[in-house]
Design a protein around this motif. Sequence first.
Motif, PDB file in Angstrom:
ATOM      1  N   ARG A  28     -26.471  13.902   1.400  1.00 24.28           N
ATOM      2  CA  ARG A  28     -25.692  13.534   2.627  1.00 24.28           C
ATOM      3  C   ARG A  28     -25.508  15.138   3.413  1.00 24.28           C
ATOM      4  NH1 ARG A  28     -21.935   9.886   4.604  1.00 24.28           N
ATOM      5  NH2 ARG A  28     -22.310   8.573   2.748  1.00 24.28           N
ATOM      6  N   VAL A  29     -25.491  15.108   4.530  1.00 21.47           N
ATOM      7  CA  VAL A  29     -24.983  16.261   5.359  1.00 21.47           C
ATOM      8  C   VAL A  29     -23.624  16.092   5.454  1.00 21.47           C
ATOM      9  CG1 VAL A  29     -25.231  17.404   7.574  1.00 21.47           C
ATOM     10  CG2 VAL A  29     -27.327  16.054   6.712  1.00 21.47           C
ATOM     11  N   ILE A  30     -23.002  17.051   4.745  1.00 26.57           N
ATOM     12  CA  ILE A  30     -21.534  17.288   4.806  1.00 26.57           C
ATOM     13  C   ILE A  30     -21.120  17.958   6.081  1.00 26.57           C
ATOM     14  CG2 ILE A  30     -19.582  18.456   3.512  1.00 26.57           C
ATOM     15  CD1 ILE A  30     -20.871  16.026   2.336  1.00 26.57           C
ATOM     16  N   LYS A  54     -25.443  12.987  -4.679  1.00 27.04           N
ATOM     17  CA  LYS A  54     -24.482  11.516  -5.392  1.00 27.04           C
ATOM     18  C   LYS A  54     -23.298  12.246  -6.427  1.00 27.04           C
ATOM     19  CE  LYS A  54     -27.591   9.201  -8.639  1.00 27.04           C
ATOM     20  NZ  LYS A  54     -28.042   7.858  -9.019  1.00 27.04           N
ATOM     21  N   GLU A  55     -24.110  13.289  -7.288  1.00 29.97           N
ATOM     22  CA  GLU A  55     -23.047  13.674  -8.059  1.00 29.97           C
ATOM     23  C   GLU A  55     -22.103  14.607  -7.561  1.00 29.97           C
ATOM     24  OE1 GLU A  55     -23.283  12.961 -11.405  1.00 29.97           O
ATOM     25  OE2 GLU A  55     -24.933  11.427 -10.560  1.00 29.97           O
ATOM     26  N   GLY A  56     -22.046  15.048  -6.254  1.00 23.05           N
ATOM     27  CA  GLY A  56     -21.263  15.802  -5.489  1.00 23.05           C
ATOM     28  C   GLY A  56     -21.549  17.420  -5.735  1.00 23.05           C
ATOM     29  N   VAL A  57     -22.499  17.794  -6.073  1.00 27.47           N
ATOM     30  CA  VAL A  57     -23.090  19.075  -5.994  1.00 27.47           C
ATOM     31  C   VAL A  57     -23.497  19.459  -4.566  1.00 27.47           C
ATOM     32  CG1 VAL A  57     -24.664  20.715  -7.045  1.00 27.47           C
ATOM     33  CG2 VAL A  57     -23.849  18.862  -8.559  1.00 27.47           C
ATOM     34  N   GLU A 126     -12.840  19.969   0.803  1.00 31.09           N
ATOM     35  CA  GLU A 126     -12.139  20.673  -0.054  1.00 31.09           C
ATOM     36  C   GLU A 126     -11.346  21.793   0.282  1.00 31.09           C
ATOM     37  OE1 GLU A 126     -15.377  21.983  -2.804  1.00 31.09           O
ATOM     38  OE2 GLU A 126     -15.771  19.815  -3.261  1.00 31.09           O
ATOM     39  N   TYR A 127     -10.139  21.379   0.533  1.00 30.60           N
ATOM     40  CA  TYR A 127      -9.148  22.405   1.355  1.00 30.60           C
ATOM     41  C   TYR A 127      -8.551  23.284   0.350  1.00 30.60           C
ATOM     42  CZ  TYR A 127      -9.409  19.354   5.485  1.00 30.60           C
ATOM     43  OH  TYR A 127      -9.856  18.624   6.573  1.00 30.60           O
ATOM     44  N   ILE A 128      -8.448  24.563   0.793  1.00 34.67           N
ATOM     45  CA  ILE A 128      -8.046  25.446  -0.056  1.00 34.67           C
ATOM     46  C   ILE A 128      -6.522  25.804   0.499  1.00 34.67           C
ATOM     47  CG2 ILE A 128      -8.329  27.912  -1.019  1.00 34.67           C
ATOM     48  CD1 ILE A 128     -10.512  26.064  -2.025  1.00 34.67           C
ATOM     49  N   PRO A 129      -5.558  26.078  -0.533  1.00 31.59           N
ATOM     50  CA  PRO A 129      -4.198  26.283  -0.015  1.00 31.59           C
ATOM     51  C   PRO A 129      -4.141  27.835   0.563  1.00 31.59           C
ATOM     52  CG  PRO A 129      -4.146  25.442  -2.120  1.00 31.59           C
ATOM     53  CD  PRO A 129      -5.534  25.384  -1.746  1.00 31.59           C
ATOM     54  N   VAL A 144     -14.797  28.471   2.802  1.00 33.28           N
ATOM     55  CA  VAL A 144     -13.906  27.547   2.550  1.00 33.28           C
ATOM     56  C   VAL A 144     -13.390  26.567   3.636  1.00 33.28           C
ATOM     57  CG1 VAL A 144     -13.306  28.866   0.357  1.00 33.28           C
ATOM     58  CG2 VAL A 144     -11.722  28.982   2.531  1.00 33.28           C
ATOM     59  N   ASP A 145     -13.053  25.449   3.144  1.00 30.90           N
ATOM     60  CA  ASP A 145     -12.397  24.546   4.193  1.00 30.90           C
ATOM     61  C   ASP A 145     -11.170  24.985   4.546  1.00 30.90           C
ATOM     62  OD1 ASP A 145     -14.786  22.968   4.702  1.00 30.90           O
ATOM     63  OD2 ASP A 145     -14.293  21.747   2.862  1.00 30.90           O
ATOM     64  N   ILE A 146     -10.614  24.980   5.485  1.00 31.70           N
ATOM     65  CA  ILE A 146      -9.265  25.196   5.972  1.00 31.70           C
ATOM     66  C   ILE A 146      -8.545  24.347   7.001  1.00 31.70           C
ATOM     67  CG2 ILE A 146      -9.055  27.694   5.053  1.00 31.70           C
ATOM     68  CD1 ILE A 146      -8.954  28.468   7.839  1.00 31.70           C
ATOM     69  N   ILE A 147      -7.412  23.978   7.264  1.00 30.36           N
ATOM     70  CA  ILE A 147      -6.918  23.460   8.156  1.00 30.36           C
ATOM     71  C   ILE A 147      -6.266  24.527   9.051  1.00 30.36           C
ATOM     72  CG2 ILE A 147      -4.999  21.799   9.089  1.00 30.36           C
ATOM     73  CD1 ILE A 147      -5.264  20.390   6.518  1.00 30.36           C
ATOM     74  N   GLU A 148      -6.523  24.378  10.490  1.00 32.42           N
ATOM     75  CA  GLU A 148      -5.999  25.745  11.340  1.00 32.42           C
ATOM     76  C   GLU A 148      -4.643  25.741  10.877  1.00 32.42           C
ATOM     77  OE1 GLU A 148      -7.127  25.174  15.486  1.00 32.42           O
ATOM     78  OE2 GLU A 148      -8.803  24.097  14.861  1.00 32.42           O
ATOM     79  N   VAL A 149      -4.158  26.895  11.253  1.00 36.53           N
ATOM     80  CA  VAL A 149      -2.746  27.449  10.800  1.00 36.53           C
ATOM     81  C   VAL A 149      -2.145  27.768  12.249  1.00 36.53           C
ATOM     82  CG1 VAL A 149      -1.254  29.194   9.936  1.00 36.53           C
ATOM     83  CG2 VAL A 149      -3.478  28.276   8.779  1.00 36.53           C
ATOM     84  N   LEU A 150      -1.068  27.083  12.499  1.00 38.46           N
ATOM     85  CA  LEU A 150      -0.431  27.416  13.951  1.00 38.46           C
ATOM     86  C   LEU A 150       0.694  28.536  13.780  1.00 38.46           C
ATOM     87  CD1 LEU A 150       0.537  26.254  16.714  1.00 38.46           C
ATOM     88  CD2 LEU A 150       2.151  24.801  15.670  1.00 38.46           C
TER      89      LEU A 150
END
Length: 167
Positions: A28-30, A54-57, A126-129, A144-150
């Motif tokens: 799958r294209v992530i 399908k194994e998540g790799v 896979e968000y990283i704190p 890494v995946d992050i959510i924008e910081v205000l």
Amino acid sequence: MSKLQVHNQIHYVIDVTLAKENWNIVVRVIRLWFVTDLAKSKIPFSMELILQDKEGVRIHGSIRRALIYKFQSQIYDGSVYFVQSFSVAANGGSYITTHHPYKINFQFGTKITSLPAQLVPESPPEYIPLSSIYAPGFDTDYLVDIIEVLTGVGIERELKKMDGRQN
């Protein structure tokens, strides 16, 4: 699914190495994005992909500028594909997107076949704190995946420097 039955073997992404040349993977294209050519801002330098089985790799995929025309209308974010006849290289460079030791490079002879989405389950980001990112010893070699910081709310204004003072 009958298209897959004619192929000898489907390989898992974790098994992809430099040891052989004929890999067949279902992924799958992530993520999908274009890297801009700094010298020619209107022309992409490459098309980059994060692929997951399908194994998540996950493994990084790259399509060089000369082949973007061939694949950009066939590959979509979130879709699942059977991919065959690609080259494998060490996963290194300016940015490393996955922890897989190798990445795949699409070639002129690379074949992709669209498959039903349920063959590879969707994977949440896979968000990283932020506390981990700012912690000493955090491995900054990988994206890494992050959510924008205000950082603040206010009225945008332009600052001009006059006589050594800011207004």
